[in-house]
Design a protein around this motif. Structure first.
Motif, PDB file in Angstrom:
ATOM      1  N   GLU A 192       0.736  -1.110  -0.086  1.00 37.27           N
ATOM      2  CA  GLU A 192      -0.083   0.104   0.138  1.00 37.27           C
ATOM      3  C   GLU A 192       0.877   1.328  -0.034  1.00 37.27           C
ATOM      4  O   GLU A 192       0.587   2.117  -0.677  1.00 37.27           O
ATOM      5  CB  GLU A 192      -0.906   0.101   1.071  1.00 37.27           C
TER       6      GLU A 192
ATOM      7  N   LEU B 115       1.432   4.226  -2.755  1.00 37.52           N
ATOM      8  CA  LEU B 115       1.424   5.794  -2.654  1.00 37.52           C
ATOM      9  C   LEU B 115       2.498   6.402  -3.047  1.00 37.52           C
ATOM     10  O   LEU B 115       2.350   7.643  -3.707  1.00 37.52           O
ATOM     11  CB  LEU B 115       1.117   5.919  -0.975  1.00 37.52           C
TER      12      LEU B 115
ATOM     13  N   SER C  61       2.372   6.818  -6.528  1.00 35.94           N
ATOM     14  CA  SER C  61       1.306   7.920  -7.150  1.00 35.94           C
ATOM     15  C   SER C  61       1.975   9.200  -6.961  1.00 35.94           C
ATOM     16  O   SER C  61       1.985  10.216  -7.668  1.00 35.94           O
ATOM     17  CB  SER C  61       0.202   7.789  -6.193  1.00 35.94           C
ATOM     18  N   TYR C  62       2.767   9.330  -5.618  1.00 40.16           N
ATOM     19  CA  TYR C  62       3.701  10.634  -5.514  1.00 40.16           C
ATOM     20  C   TYR C  62       4.538  10.874  -6.595  1.00 40.16           C
ATOM     21  O   TYR C  62       4.604  11.957  -7.246  1.00 40.16           O
ATOM     22  CB  TYR C  62       4.268  10.452  -4.161  1.00 40.16           C
TER      23      TYR C  62
ATOM     24  N   ARG D 200       3.125  12.070  -9.783  1.00 42.29           N
ATOM     25  CA  ARG D 200       2.601  13.478 -10.008  1.00 42.29           C
ATOM     26  C   ARG D 200       3.588  14.448  -9.790  1.00 42.29           C
ATOM     27  O   ARG D 200       3.574  15.450 -10.213  1.00 42.29           O
ATOM     28  CB  ARG D 200       1.503  13.715  -8.596  1.00 42.29           C
TER      29      ARG D 200
ATOM     30  N   ARG E  24       2.312  13.793   4.183  1.00 42.72           N
ATOM     31  CA  ARG E  24       1.486  12.651   4.200  1.00 42.72           C
ATOM     32  C   ARG E  24       0.623  12.514   2.890  1.00 42.72           C
ATOM     33  O   ARG E  24       0.293  13.684   2.309  1.00 42.72           O
ATOM     34  CB  ARG E  24       0.349  12.884   5.445  1.00 42.72           C
ATOM     35  N   GLU E  25       0.268  11.374   2.576  1.00 46.72           N
ATOM     36  CA  GLU E  25      -0.354  11.046   1.364  1.00 46.72           C
ATOM     37  C   GLU E  25      -1.776  10.362   1.433  1.00 46.72           C
ATOM     38  O   GLU E  25      -1.660   9.317   2.253  1.00 46.72           O
ATOM     39  CB  GLU E  25       0.529  10.246   0.213  1.00 46.72           C
ATOM     40  N   ASN E  26      -2.781  10.721   1.079  1.00 45.61           N
ATOM     41  CA  ASN E  26      -4.127  10.583   1.577  1.00 45.61           C
ATOM     42  C   ASN E  26      -4.478  10.300   2.966  1.00 45.61           C
ATOM     43  O   ASN E  26      -4.780   9.288   3.459  1.00 45.61           O
ATOM     44  CB  ASN E  26      -4.353   9.334   0.627  1.00 45.61           C
ATOM     45  N   GLY E  27      -3.629  11.088   3.849  1.00 45.69           N
ATOM     46  CA  GLY E  27      -3.552  10.752   5.279  1.00 45.69           C
ATOM     47  C   GLY E  27      -2.655   9.877   5.938  1.00 45.69           C
ATOM     48  O   GLY E  27      -2.394   9.730   7.109  1.00 45.69           O
TER      49      GLY E  27
END
Length: 277
Positions: free
Chosen positions: A149, A153, A156-157, A160, A171-174
């Motif tokens: 997981e 993340l 994805s970072y 982007r 923090r990425e998506n919390g």
């Protein structure tokens, strides 16, 4: 015959059993299953107790057949397992995953504890049970799932931002992605080779000093792309990063910089001597 026509009950035990079975059939038609809670009553009839009695007593083959056709599970251990699986299905349908917290209860059922037990029994579970859990997306190794997981993340970072230089407090998506990245660096020597390779393929920066340099280069790249040159003012800050000072440091360390870093700065159009730029 006259008594039969009247509906006379010759065998009270058979009649009592049939009454319980009829209530179980009503419950199954309404609920879609035979998992009756122990305290449940159906039209004031103690159906939950009747169900428990069927599991504790050896009934006739004919009664077993009737219960089997209804989908009733006689083995209490098997019934408990089916209960857990169905509660897990409900959780999955609502939450979209099988990552049940350890202390979670689903409608009063200790689902988190049941999930933990399945993991400990991985090697002793029947192939059929493992397959049914696999089909549901069950997570056997929570640590591996957590790592995957976090890696996703980070991916994805990277997609982007264009790099893996995640700030420590980011923090990425919390999720504390920056802290996870730092942890991978500290555990580099003990990480599985496959995981290190996947991070390498993503462009992961292992060395903290290298990370700091790469961060400065990424800010300079954005500056150059926007302004069209690398002549950064001394006190200039890029997204609160002291880019001007970083550029000055590169000029001061020109003789000690690695050939690789000099090459990358040259390709960016870096100005080493501002007096002749």
């Amino acid at each position: 015959r006259k008594l039969d026509d009247l509906g006379f009950i010759w065998n009270l035990l058979d009649a009592s059993w049939q009454e319980g079975f009829d209530y179980l059939r009503m419950y199954k038609d309404r609920e879609g299953h035979c998992r009756v809670p122990i305290k449940h009553t159906e039209n004031h009839y103690p159906l939950g107790q009747w169900v428990a009695t069927q599991r504790s007593r050896a009934g006739s083959p004919e009664r077993h057949k009737q219960l089997d056709r209804l989908g009733f599970i006689l083995d209490p251990l098997e019934a408990d397992w089916e209960d857990g699986l169905n509660f897990l299905k409900s959780y999955k349908n609502r939450e979209g995953h099988c990552r049940v917290p350890q202390r979670h209860k689903e409608d009063g059922y200790r689902l988190g504890q049941w999930v933990s037990v399945q993991r400990t029994k991985l090697n002793t579970l029947s192939e059929k049970k493992r397959r049914r859990l696999d089909d549901l997306g069950f997570i056997w190794n929570i640590l591996d799932a957590d790592w995957e997981e976090c890696f996703n993340l980070l991916n994805s970072y990277k997609d982007r931002e264009g790099h893996c230089l995640v700030p420590t407090t980011y923090r990425e998506n919390g999720f504390a992605l920056g802290r996870w990245v730092s942890q991978q660096r500290s555990e580099r020597k003990t990480l599985a080779a496959k995981r290190r390779q996947r991070l390498d393929d993503l462009g992961f920066v292992w060395n903290k000093l290298d990370n700091a340099w790469e961060l400065g280069l990424s800010h300079l790249t954005r500056y150059r792309d926007r302004v069209g040159h690398c002549r950064v003012p001394k006190n200039y800050r890029e997204d609160d990063y002291a880019l001007g000072q970083w550029v000055i440091n590169q000029r001061m360390r020109a003789s000690t910089l690695s050939s690789e870093r000099r090459r990358r700065l040259d390709e960016l159009g870096f100005v080493w001597d501002t007096r002749h730029s």
